[in-house]
Design an enzyme around this catalytic site. Sequence first.
Site, mmCIF file in Angstrom:
data_model
loop_
_atom_site.group_PDB
_atom_site.id
_atom_site.type_symbol
_atom_site.label_atom_id
_atom_site.label_comp_id
_atom_site.label_asym_id
_atom_site.label_seq_id
_atom_site.Cartn_x
_atom_site.Cartn_y
_atom_site.Cartn_z
ATOM 1 N N CYS A 1 0.820 -1.213 0.000
ATOM 2 C CA CYS A 1 0.000 0.000 0.000
ATOM 3 C C CYS A 1 0.862 1.273 0.000
ATOM 4 O O CYS A 1 1.423 1.639 -1.015
ATOM 5 C CB CYS A 1 -0.959 -0.031 1.181
ATOM 6 S SG CYS A 1 -2.335 1.132 1.035
ATOM 7 N N HIS B 1 -3.578 -5.737 2.141
ATOM 8 C CA HIS B 1 -3.350 -5.868 3.575
ATOM 9 C C HIS B 1 -3.838 -7.248 4.000
ATOM 10 O O HIS B 1 -4.222 -8.067 3.191
ATOM 11 C CB HIS B 1 -4.128 -4.794 4.334
ATOM 12 C CG HIS B 1 -3.694 -3.393 4.031
ATOM 13 N ND1 HIS B 1 -2.485 -2.892 4.454
ATOM 14 C CD2 HIS B 1 -4.309 -2.392 3.352
ATOM 15 C CE1 HIS B 1 -2.384 -1.634 4.056
ATOM 16 N NE2 HIS B 1 -3.470 -1.299 3.384
#
Length: 226
Positions: free
Chosen positions: A95, A191
């Site tokens: 990310c 994630h």
Amino acid sequence: MEKLKILHMYPNMLDLYGDSGNVEVLSYRCKMRGIELEVSKHLIGDKETDFTQYDIIYLGGGADFEQQILADDLVSCKDSIMEAYKSGTFFLMICGGYQLMGHYYDTAAGVRCAGVDVLDLTTEGAEERMIGNFAFETEFGSVVGFENHSGRTYLGKGVEPLGKMIKGCGNNGEDGTEGVRYKNTFGTYSHGPVLPKNPQLADLLISLAVKNKYGSCTLEPLNDDL
């Protein structure tokens, strides 16, 4: 006995959704195979880090606030990071860490976070976030995870995505791509953290790093039923 060295960058700031668990999984799966692993940390202000001394460099995920704080420090390490990349060090970026390895990330508030230019990609922030469980297909199988990001990442010419979306938004919600896989770099919005959910990806990183360092690698399979 093989020995690998991992550099965990900004673990006190880039740990969104427990992403530090990715390093724990790499450590565990190496230990179960008798591969010695040494994990070091790079924090803001560390000036003596020699990135070329590591086999795997890991950047976790963080919110816009954390990215803005550490962006200048990351750029100050740009030359050493680039040397490590060129020498064959493997990178895993999640990310925010993924976004900052490109040219820049423009937040939805209009703040530009300079990247380190390792990868030909840019990220544009938007008001609407892309949130939810997602899945994408890669050359080494399906990967599942959780995405929560306002950035829309666009890959440059010749830069391949890590995979193609099955469900979810991925890089930008437009072109059906997720993450990046370019030479010795892996980047993803996944994630979860991603490696406990996808042990085949953890083993791929370990095997590539061992092979790069020692010339060959054969990993004994582990019981991943759970």
